[in-house]
Design a protein around this motif. Structure first.
Motif, PDB file in Angstrom:
ATOM      1  N   UNK A 155       0.851  -1.191   0.000  1.00 42.10           N
ATOM      2  CA  UNK A 155       0.000   0.000   0.000  1.00 42.10           C
ATOM      3  C   UNK A 155       0.890   1.246   0.000  1.00 42.10           C
ATOM      4  N   UNK A 156       0.326   2.366  -0.369  1.00 43.41           N
ATOM      5  CA  UNK A 156       1.108   3.604  -0.405  1.00 43.41           C
ATOM      6  C   UNK A 156       0.431   4.671   0.464  1.00 43.41           C
ATOM      7  N   UNK A 157       1.209   5.674   0.803  1.00 42.87           N
ATOM      8  CA  UNK A 157       0.655   6.779   1.589  1.00 42.87           C
ATOM      9  C   UNK A 157      -0.527   7.443   0.865  1.00 42.87           C
ATOM     10  N   UNK A 158      -0.430   7.752  -0.449  1.00 42.81           N
ATOM     11  CA  UNK A 158      -1.608   8.366  -1.109  1.00 42.81           C
ATOM     12  C   UNK A 158      -2.853   7.472  -1.037  1.00 42.81           C
ATOM     13  N   UNK A 159      -2.653   6.160  -1.094  1.00 44.87           N
ATOM     14  CA  UNK A 159      -3.822   5.255  -1.000  1.00 44.87           C
ATOM     15  C   UNK A 159      -4.440   5.320   0.407  1.00 44.87           C
ATOM     16  N   UNK A 160      -3.589   5.417   1.419  1.00 43.92           N
ATOM     17  CA  UNK A 160      -4.106   5.532   2.802  1.00 43.92           C
ATOM     18  C   UNK A 160      -4.875   6.856   2.939  1.00 43.92           C
ATOM     19  N   UNK A 166      -2.940  -5.818   8.251  1.00 47.52           N
ATOM     20  CA  UNK A 166      -2.875  -4.385   8.579  1.00 47.52           C
ATOM     21  C   UNK A 166      -2.699  -3.521   7.335  1.00 47.52           C
ATOM     22  N   UNK A 167      -3.252  -2.304   7.403  1.00 52.08           N
ATOM     23  CA  UNK A 167      -2.985  -1.307   6.361  1.00 52.08           C
ATOM     24  C   UNK A 167      -1.697  -0.556   6.673  1.00 52.08           C
ATOM     25  N   UNK A 168      -1.441  -0.363   7.957  1.00 52.26           N
ATOM     26  CA  UNK A 168      -0.247   0.379   8.382  1.00 52.26           C
ATOM     27  C   UNK A 168       0.420  -0.355   9.543  1.00 52.26           C
ATOM     28  N   UNK A 169       1.755  -0.381   9.532  1.00 51.21           N
ATOM     29  CA  UNK A 169       2.516  -0.863  10.682  1.00 51.21           C
ATOM     30  C   UNK A 169       3.259   0.344  11.246  1.00 51.21           C
ATOM     31  N   UNK A 170       3.088   0.577  12.542  1.00 53.10           N
ATOM     32  CA  UNK A 170       3.756   1.707  13.179  1.00 53.10           C
ATOM     33  C   UNK A 170       4.931   1.208  14.009  1.00 53.10           C
ATOM     34  N   UNK A 171       6.135   1.664  13.645  1.00 50.66           N
ATOM     35  CA  UNK A 171       7.290   1.399  14.487  1.00 50.66           C
ATOM     36  C   UNK A 171       7.269   2.509  15.538  1.00 50.66           C
ATOM     37  N   UNK A 223       3.309  -5.620   2.512  1.00 46.46           N
ATOM     38  CA  UNK A 223       1.979  -5.122   2.173  1.00 46.46           C
ATOM     39  C   UNK A 223       1.649  -3.781   2.833  1.00 46.46           C
ATOM     40  N   UNK A 224       1.865  -3.680   4.137  1.00 47.29           N
ATOM     41  CA  UNK A 224       1.439  -2.486   4.877  1.00 47.29           C
ATOM     42  C   UNK A 224       2.391  -1.312   4.659  1.00 47.29           C
ATOM     43  N   UNK A 225       1.858  -0.103   4.823  1.00 44.89           N
ATOM     44  CA  UNK A 225       2.697   1.096   4.840  1.00 44.89           C
ATOM     45  C   UNK A 225       3.393   1.151   6.205  1.00 44.89           C
ATOM     46  N   UNK A 226       4.713   1.263   6.192  1.00 42.60           N
ATOM     47  CA  UNK A 226       5.462   1.303   7.462  1.00 42.60           C
ATOM     48  C   UNK A 226       5.729   2.774   7.835  1.00 42.60           C
ATOM     49  N   UNK A 227       5.270   3.133   9.020  1.00 44.38           N
ATOM     50  CA  UNK A 227       5.444   4.494   9.546  1.00 44.38           C
ATOM     51  C   UNK A 227       6.367   4.405  10.752  1.00 44.38           C
TER      52      UNK A 227
END
Ligand code: KIV
Length: 290
Positions: free
Chosen positions: A24-29, A60-65, A100-104
């Motif tokens: 996934x990408x940031x613009x898609x989120x 997940x759509x996003x994984x937060x470190x 898959x997920x966007x990593x933040x």
């Protein structure tokens, strides 16, 4: 040199044979909320290691470190002592373990508040060393100029308002925010300032529910709630909290499992078998070839 490379899943002990799936990408989120309307809620969890990322990624759509790794991984008393080195190393592991997920990745305390230039240098280092897609920073209006500076220079930024753990010394604790009119007004103003500055999403943590809903309705980018409201555009929890790794968790955490109990019972079985010499058995020992 980048520390990021693909896991060799055919030979690695951690062998989940990932399905090829486009990340996934940031613009898609960001586009999951358009004209104030959000579609399916965004699913975000924290991840700090490659194996954990592998297990969470497809869900997940996003994984937060998160800089919560200070307490969860390093046993520190707060997120204040967390360093850029820690964040870069864990973020690189999470990127290696996901597809898959966007990593933040969280910007740690002291790495971005002094100036927008300091923030750019720290954020660029985190993204270069980890290959994560975006950074998260805490604070509202006071950080708006920095968010605009980073966003305008190719660094997507997730904001974080309400209960901001890096400000624990100013807030005086981890209690819910937004109970007074002044506090509520400030939280809504902070979220609006981040949205206008170009944040692609805003975490709303530990605020009374009506304020979380007001923020969600007031800003154009998605809100991601934690101790906020099911009406936010997404939710996040610390993974170890929701898995039941810890005895003490904030009231807003739902424990979906009791992993701590499973680990303790499993390790007790191992210890018993070692002490009774029933481990290793013939299945786990090598004999000379006859
Ligand atoms: O550090 C962290 O894990 C966070 C989440 C709790 C939002 O910031």
């Amino acid at each position: 040199m980048s520390t990021t490379f693909q896991l060799d899943t055919s030979t690695s002990r951690a062998n989940p044979t990932p399905q090829p799936m486009k990340r996934l990408t940031v613009p898609k989120i960001r586009a999951r909320k358009t004209d104030g309307q959000s579609g399916e809620p965004l699913v975000m969890l924290t991840a700090y290691t490659a194996r954990q990322a592998q297990l969470l990624d497809e869900h997940c759509d996003l994984l937060l470190v998160g800089d919560s790794l200070g307490q969860v991984i390093y046993g520190l008393p707060s997120t204040i002592p967390v360093t850029l080195d820690m964040m870069a190393n864990h973020a690189a592991a999470v990127v290696r373990g996901s597809y898959h997920a966007v990593v933040v990745v969280d910007m740690p305390f002291g790495s971005y508040e002094a100036s927008k230039e300091q923030a750019f240098e720290s954020a660029a280092r985190l993204l270069k060393e980890s290959n994560a897609a975006a950074v998260k920073l805490e604070g509202g209006e006071a950080m708006a100029e920095t968010v605009a500076f980073l966003s305008g220079r190719g660094i997507p930024v997730m904001g974080h308002v309400g209960l901001t753990p890096q400000a624990v010394n100013s807030l005086g604790g981890y209690g819910a925010r937004g109970r007074s009119d002044a506090e509520a007004e400030k939280i809504v103003g902070d979220a609006k300032a981040l949205d206008e500055a170009g944040a692609f999403a805003v975490v709303v943590e530990g605020v009374v529910e009506p304020i979380a809903i007001e923020v969600t309705n007031a800003i154009s980018c998605p809100t991601i709630g934690i101790g906020a409201s099911a009406k936010c555009d997404g939710q996040v929890l610390v993974t170890e909290d929701m898995l039941g790794m810890f005895e003490r968790v904030p009231r807003f955490v739902k424990r979906y499992e009791n992993i701590a109990k499973t680990i303790s019972q499993t390790v007790a079985r191992y210890a018993d078998e070692v002490r009774s010499r029933s481990f290793p058995s013939s299945d786990q020992t090598y004999q000379p070839k006859s």
